[in-house]
Design an enzyme around this catalytic site. Structure first.
Site, PDB file in Angstrom:
ATOM      1  N   GLY A  72      -3.849   5.315   0.417  1.00 36.53           N
ATOM      2  CA  GLY A  72      -2.988   6.207  -0.348  1.00 36.53           C
ATOM      3  C   GLY A  72      -1.507   6.076  -0.062  1.00 36.53           C
ATOM      4  O   GLY A  72      -0.733   7.012  -0.289  1.00 36.53           O
ATOM      5  N   LYS A  73      -1.066   4.921   0.401  1.00 37.31           N
ATOM      6  CA  LYS A  73       0.340   4.712   0.775  1.00 37.31           C
ATOM      7  C   LYS A  73       1.289   4.919  -0.407  1.00 37.31           C
ATOM      8  O   LYS A  73       2.259   5.667  -0.313  1.00 37.31           O
ATOM      9  CB  LYS A  73       0.532   3.290   1.330  1.00 37.31           C
ATOM     10  CG  LYS A  73      -0.291   2.965   2.549  1.00 37.31           C
ATOM     11  CD  LYS A  73      -0.043   1.554   3.034  1.00 37.31           C
ATOM     12  CE  LYS A  73      -0.521   0.497   2.059  1.00 37.31           C
ATOM     13  NZ  LYS A  73      -1.995   0.489   1.881  1.00 37.31           N
ATOM     14  N   GLU A 110       5.662  -1.966  -2.752  1.00 37.38           N
ATOM     15  CA  GLU A 110       5.223  -3.347  -2.584  1.00 37.38           C
ATOM     16  C   GLU A 110       4.841  -3.937  -3.932  1.00 37.38           C
ATOM     17  O   GLU A 110       4.137  -3.309  -4.730  1.00 37.38           O
ATOM     18  CB  GLU A 110       4.023  -3.381  -1.641  1.00 37.38           C
ATOM     19  CG  GLU A 110       3.548  -4.778  -1.304  1.00 37.38           C
ATOM     20  CD  GLU A 110       2.395  -4.767  -0.324  1.00 37.38           C
ATOM     21  OE1 GLU A 110       2.073  -5.843   0.193  1.00 37.38           O
ATOM     22  OE2 GLU A 110       1.828  -3.691  -0.089  1.00 37.38           O
ATOM     23  N   ASP A 138       6.440   1.941   0.797  1.00 40.52           N
ATOM     24  CA  ASP A 138       4.988   2.044   0.975  1.00 40.52           C
ATOM     25  C   ASP A 138       4.409   0.862   1.754  1.00 40.52           C
ATOM     26  O   ASP A 138       3.212   0.603   1.696  1.00 40.52           O
ATOM     27  CB  ASP A 138       4.278   2.185  -0.378  1.00 40.52           C
ATOM     28  CG  ASP A 138       4.328   0.920  -1.229  1.00 40.52           C
ATOM     29  OD1 ASP A 138       5.130   0.002  -0.906  1.00 40.52           O
ATOM     30  OD2 ASP A 138       3.578   0.844  -2.219  1.00 40.52           O
ATOM     31  N   GLU A 144     -10.260  -5.752  -6.963  1.00 41.56           N
ATOM     32  CA  GLU A 144     -10.820  -5.127  -5.767  1.00 41.56           C
ATOM     33  C   GLU A 144     -12.288  -4.720  -5.943  1.00 41.56           C
ATOM     34  O   GLU A 144     -12.891  -4.180  -5.023  1.00 41.56           O
ATOM     35  CB  GLU A 144     -10.009  -3.866  -5.400  1.00 41.56           C
ATOM     36  CG  GLU A 144      -8.592  -4.152  -4.954  1.00 41.56           C
ATOM     37  CD  GLU A 144      -7.813  -2.888  -4.646  1.00 41.56           C
ATOM     38  OE1 GLU A 144      -6.726  -3.006  -4.038  1.00 41.56           O
ATOM     39  OE2 GLU A 144      -8.277  -1.794  -5.009  1.00 41.56           O
TER      40      GLU A 144
END
Length: 211
Positions: free
Chosen positions: A12-13, A31, A82, A143
Site C-alpha cells: 500500500g505504499k 515510482e 512511494d 501480477e
C-alpha cells in the site's frame, strides 16, 4: 521535509503516499514501474529477464530521483515518495547472481552517492498472507501469476534490511495487517500522527486504533 514510504509489493505504499499528500501539503514522487518493458516477461521467467529488468529500474529510479528530489527540496516544498533508491538493491540481491550481481552492485554503489536521503523512511510491514490478498485485490495483469514464495522471500529481505539503521535516516515501522487506512479515517490519522511524532512536527497526539 522529505518522507519516503517503503514496503513489499502490495503493501500500500502508493495509496498511502497519495492519501498523505494533502495532509502534509507536499509534492508527490511515484515510482514509474509501468514503463519497464521487461516487467511482464520478468514475472513469467524471472531468471531470464532479471538483469534487464533490474538495470532498467536502477537507471529509471536514479534519473527520477536525481532530477526531482533536489528540485523540490530546493524550492522549499515538502516531498513524499512511494519508494527509496535502496529498494532496487534488495530486488537485485534476490534476482541476480554471480557476475551480473557484482556488476549491478558496482553501478548501484556509484549512483547511490548522488542520491538525496529522506528525513524519514516509513516502512510498511505486512504478513505474506496479507500481501497476497492485496495483490489479488488490485488485480494488475502482470501480477496475476505472482508466486507466493517470491513474495515471502521479498518479505524476509525487507524485514532484514529495514530492521537495521538506514544510513542516517530514521525508520518508522508500521504493521499494516490490522489497518485499513483506505477506508478507515482513524487508521490514516494514526499513521499521520506517528509520522508527525517521528519528525517532531506538531500537532500530533496519540490515537487509539478502532477495530
Amino acid at each position: 521535509m522529505y518522507i519516503a514510504i517503503e514496503g513489499v509489493i502490495g503493501v500500500g505504499k502508493t495509496t498511502l503516499a497519495r492519501l498523505l499528500q494533502p495532509t502534509f501539503d507536499s509534492d508527490l514522487q511515484l515510482e514509474i514501474f509501468e514503463e519497464n518493458p521487461f516487467l511482464s516477461d520478468f514475472y513469467a521467467d524471472r531468471e531470464r529477464y532479471a538483469f534487464q529488468t533490474q538495470i532498467f529500474f536502477l537507471l529509471s529510479r536514479y534519473h527520477q530521483q536525481r532530477r526531482s528530489v533536489p528540485e523540490v527540496l530546493a524550492s522549499g516544498r515538502s516531498l513524499i515518495s512511494d519508494y527509496t533508491f535502496a529498494k532496487d538493491a534488495l530486488f537485485a540481491r534476490i534476482n541476480l547472481k554471480n557476475d551480473e550481481l557484482e556488476m549491478y552492485k558496482r553501478v548501484h554503489e556509484a549512483l547511490a552517492e548522488k542520491i538525496v536521503m529522506p528525513n524519514l523512511l516509513v516502512y510498511l510491514r505486512a504478513s505474506t498472507d496479507t500481501l497476497m490478498h492485496r495483490i489479488a485485490t488490485r488485480d494488475r495483469s502482470y501480477e496475476r501469476n505472482m508466486e507466493r514464495g517470491y513474495i515471502e522471500l521479498l518479505n524476509q529481505t525487507y524485514e532484514d534490511f529495514f530492521s537495521k539503521p538506514y544510513e542516517s535516516t530514521p525508520v518508522l515501522t508500521i504493521d499494516t495487517d490490522p489497518l485499513d487506512f483506505v477506508h478507515n479515517p482513524t487508521h490514516l490519522r494514526l499513521i499521520e500522527n506517528r509520522i508527525r511524532e517521528a519528525l517532531n512536527l506538531s500537532p500530533y497526539q496519540p490515537l487509539l486504533m478502532e477495530e
